[in-house]
Design a protein around this motif. Structure first.
Motif, short mmCIF file in Angstrom:
data_model
loop_
_atom_site.label_atom_id
_atom_site.label_comp_id
_atom_site.label_asym_id
_atom_site.label_seq_id
_atom_site.Cartn_x
_atom_site.Cartn_y
_atom_site.Cartn_z
N ASP A 56 -7.54 -1.93 -5.45
CA ASP A 56 -6.87 -0.73 -4.93
C ASP A 56 -6.88 0.40 -5.95
O ASP A 56 -7.08 1.56 -5.59
CB ASP A 56 -5.43 -1.05 -4.52
N SER A 102 -8.73 3.93 -5.25
CA SER A 102 -7.97 5.19 -5.21
C SER A 102 -8.45 6.16 -6.29
O SER A 102 -8.52 7.37 -6.05
CB SER A 102 -6.47 4.92 -5.34
N VAL A 151 -0.44 4.23 -6.52
CA VAL A 151 -1.07 2.93 -6.71
C VAL A 151 -0.97 2.49 -8.16
O VAL A 151 -0.62 1.33 -8.45
CB VAL A 151 -2.55 2.96 -6.23
#
Length: 108
Positions: free
Chosen positions: A50, A54, A85
């Motif tokens: 993630d 991102s 994140v």
């Protein structure tokens, strides 16, 4: 920073390095050489993915904004998403280090 905190940081760094290199072979207790993956390991792997996604999205959006192909709102949204994140992963890391320190404090 005391010695126990350094131990926790070093353990985290070593685990992170192993995750990036990809563990080869089987773990203890795995049957027939099949690699068993824990739920925590899956969570860490997904979180790292993630963060990569991102930040890659942020870089692409920023580059598009430089050549007038993206709106400033898109850039601000990408920055906010990447920041959220990263903050989440850092918070989880801090909790893991705190739990490790608590385990070290337990009497044997």
């Amino acid at each position: 920073m005391n010695v126990k905190q350094m131990d926790a940081v070093n353990a985290y760094a070593q685990a992170s390095k192993q995750m990036q290199q990809g563990l080869s072979g089987s773990r203890d207790g795995a049957e027939d050489g099949i690699k068993s993956e824990s739920a925590f390991s899956s969570l860490v792997t997904e979180s790292i993915g993630d963060v990569k996604n991102s930040t890659a999205n942020l870089e692409v959006t920023g580059a598009k904004a430089l050549v007038d192909q993206a709106d400033i709102v898109d850039v601000a949204t990408a920055v906010s998403n990447a920041e959220t994140v990263v903050q989440t992963v850092v918070t989880v890391r801090d909790k893991v280090i705190g739990a490790y320190n608590d385990i070290l404090k337990m009497p044997i």
